[in-house]
Design an enzyme around this catalytic site. Sequence first.
Site, mmCIF file in Angstrom:
data_model
loop_
_atom_site.group_PDB
_atom_site.id
_atom_site.type_symbol
_atom_site.label_atom_id
_atom_site.label_comp_id
_atom_site.label_asym_id
_atom_site.label_seq_id
_atom_site.Cartn_x
_atom_site.Cartn_y
_atom_site.Cartn_z
ATOM 1 N N LYS A 8 0.824 -1.217 0.000
ATOM 2 C CA LYS A 8 0.000 0.000 0.000
ATOM 3 C C LYS A 8 0.857 1.264 0.000
ATOM 4 O O LYS A 8 0.605 2.177 -0.774
ATOM 5 C CB LYS A 8 -0.905 0.057 1.246
ATOM 6 C CG LYS A 8 -1.978 -0.995 1.311
ATOM 7 C CD LYS A 8 -2.939 -0.727 2.462
ATOM 8 C CE LYS A 8 -2.303 -0.812 3.839
ATOM 9 N NZ LYS A 8 -1.819 -2.161 4.198
ATOM 10 N N ARG A 83 -9.674 1.918 8.771
ATOM 11 C CA ARG A 83 -9.419 0.510 9.034
ATOM 12 C C ARG A 83 -10.505 -0.128 9.887
ATOM 13 O O ARG A 83 -10.453 -1.335 10.118
ATOM 14 C CB ARG A 83 -8.084 0.365 9.771
ATOM 15 C CG ARG A 83 -6.877 0.139 8.864
ATOM 16 C CD ARG A 83 -5.627 0.293 9.727
ATOM 17 N NE ARG A 83 -4.558 -0.568 9.352
ATOM 18 C CZ ARG A 83 -3.357 -0.142 8.940
ATOM 19 N NH1 ARG A 83 -3.110 1.139 8.796
ATOM 20 N NH2 ARG A 83 -2.409 -1.006 8.682
ATOM 21 N N ARG A 122 11.135 -6.643 4.930
ATOM 22 C CA ARG A 122 11.051 -5.209 5.233
ATOM 23 C C ARG A 122 11.597 -4.905 6.623
ATOM 24 O O ARG A 122 12.186 -3.856 6.849
ATOM 25 C CB ARG A 122 9.588 -4.759 5.128
ATOM 26 C CG ARG A 122 9.407 -3.279 5.306
ATOM 27 C CD ARG A 122 8.030 -2.832 4.914
ATOM 28 N NE ARG A 122 7.047 -3.142 5.935
ATOM 29 C CZ ARG A 122 5.741 -2.927 5.812
ATOM 30 N NH1 ARG A 122 5.261 -2.441 4.695
ATOM 31 N NH2 ARG A 122 4.920 -3.208 6.777
ATOM 32 N N ARG A 128 11.531 -2.009 11.391
ATOM 33 C CA ARG A 128 10.280 -1.708 12.094
ATOM 34 C C ARG A 128 10.051 -2.684 13.238
ATOM 35 O O ARG A 128 10.161 -3.887 13.076
ATOM 36 C CB ARG A 128 9.099 -1.788 11.118
ATOM 37 C CG ARG A 128 8.942 -0.547 10.297
ATOM 38 C CD ARG A 128 7.850 -0.677 9.261
ATOM 39 N NE ARG A 128 6.572 -1.133 9.795
ATOM 40 C CZ ARG A 128 5.408 -0.838 9.233
ATOM 41 N NH1 ARG A 128 5.370 -0.069 8.169
ATOM 42 N NH2 ARG A 128 4.296 -1.308 9.728
ATOM 43 N N ARG A 139 -1.046 -8.864 13.044
ATOM 44 C CA ARG A 139 -1.531 -7.777 12.184
ATOM 45 C C ARG A 139 -2.405 -8.305 11.051
ATOM 46 O O ARG A 139 -3.382 -7.673 10.658
ATOM 47 C CB ARG A 139 -0.343 -6.967 11.645
ATOM 48 C CG ARG A 139 0.303 -6.117 12.753
ATOM 49 C CD ARG A 139 1.640 -5.539 12.339
ATOM 50 N NE ARG A 139 1.512 -4.589 11.267
ATOM 51 C CZ ARG A 139 2.388 -4.469 10.287
ATOM 52 N NH1 ARG A 139 3.458 -5.237 10.224
ATOM 53 N NH2 ARG A 139 2.189 -3.572 9.354
HETATM 54 P P1 AMP Z 1 0.815 0.660 8.684
HETATM 55 O O1 AMP Z 1 2.129 1.292 8.449
HETATM 56 O O2 AMP Z 1 -0.287 1.266 7.863
HETATM 57 O O3 AMP Z 1 0.844 -0.830 8.550
HETATM 58 O O4 AMP Z 1 0.422 0.952 10.221
HETATM 59 C C1 AMP Z 1 1.257 0.535 11.286
HETATM 60 C C2 AMP Z 1 0.471 0.479 12.578
HETATM 61 O O5 AMP Z 1 -0.038 1.779 12.891
HETATM 62 C C3 AMP Z 1 -0.742 -0.433 12.568
HETATM 63 O O6 AMP Z 1 -0.416 -1.780 12.818
HETATM 64 C C4 AMP Z 1 -1.565 0.180 13.700
HETATM 65 O O7 AMP Z 1 -1.048 -0.150 14.980
HETATM 66 C C5 AMP Z 1 -1.321 1.663 13.486
HETATM 67 N N1 AMP Z 1 -2.323 2.230 12.550
HETATM 68 C C6 AMP Z 1 -2.106 2.722 11.305
HETATM 69 N N2 AMP Z 1 -3.240 3.142 10.742
HETATM 70 C C7 AMP Z 1 -4.216 2.920 11.658
HETATM 71 C C8 AMP Z 1 -5.614 3.113 11.652
HETATM 72 N N3 AMP Z 1 -6.265 3.626 10.601
HETATM 73 N N4 AMP Z 1 -6.300 2.750 12.777
HETATM 74 C C9 AMP Z 1 -5.679 2.239 13.849
HETATM 75 N N5 AMP Z 1 -4.364 2.007 13.913
HETATM 76 C C10 AMP Z 1 -3.632 2.338 12.820
#
Ligand code: AMP
Length: 186
Positions: A8, A83, A122, A128, A139
């Site tokens: 994404k 989400r 990654r 990360r 996740r």
């Molecule tokens: P991502 O980089 O989009 O995979 O996001 C990393 C982490 O940030 C996720 O596993 C959540 O803990 C948090 N996060 C990101 N976007 C959201 C969202 N829309 N709602 C809740 N937690 C989020």
Amino acid sequence: MGPPGAGKGTQAKVVAEHFGVPAISTGDIFRANVSRGTALGKKAQEYMDAGEYVPDEVTNLMVRARIDEPDAEPGFLLDGYPRTLSQVEELDGMIRHTGHELDAVVVLTVDPDEIVGRLLQRAEVEGRADDTEDVVRRRQEVYGEQTEPLIGVYRRRGIVHEIDGMGPVDEVTKRIFDALDVVPQS
Ligand code: AMP
């Protein structure tokens, strides 16, 4: 939209650049706050490290503030938001207020077996904290339980474009542009 590891973030940047709008990644904003040690970062970190979602109230406020920034006025691409069902409703309310409309929801589909490999790779490159194997698995589960059902909500609105996310990055980009009926600049 798409499960963690679907690509994404990578695709969001290219598509947003094409349209001349900011790519707003909630994950990136949270990570920036964690590394700066802000109050928001402190609230988000334990959830992120466990592979859980940050509470809706925290996330919604953050997105509301971000899309009120001047650079988002002509439009924006959201990466990783909404989400949850509550976030979908919240986003509808926010854009009613700003006068924007949701034009398209791009869903990247991937082979689940490939995802864990991609995420672990990654982890090495980006370091990360949420890319360890247990957290990666959690996740995926959280995505399936809380986020996948939203695709149906947007499908009923007729704005979903499901794109095969497997293969080289630029091929996936081409599929997205084809679906959105866009001629990419070379
Ligand atoms: P991502 O980089 O989009 O995979 O996001 C990393 C982490 O940030 C996720 O596993 C959540 O803990 C948090 N996060 C990101 N976007 C959201 C969202 N829309 N709602 C809740 N937690 C989020």
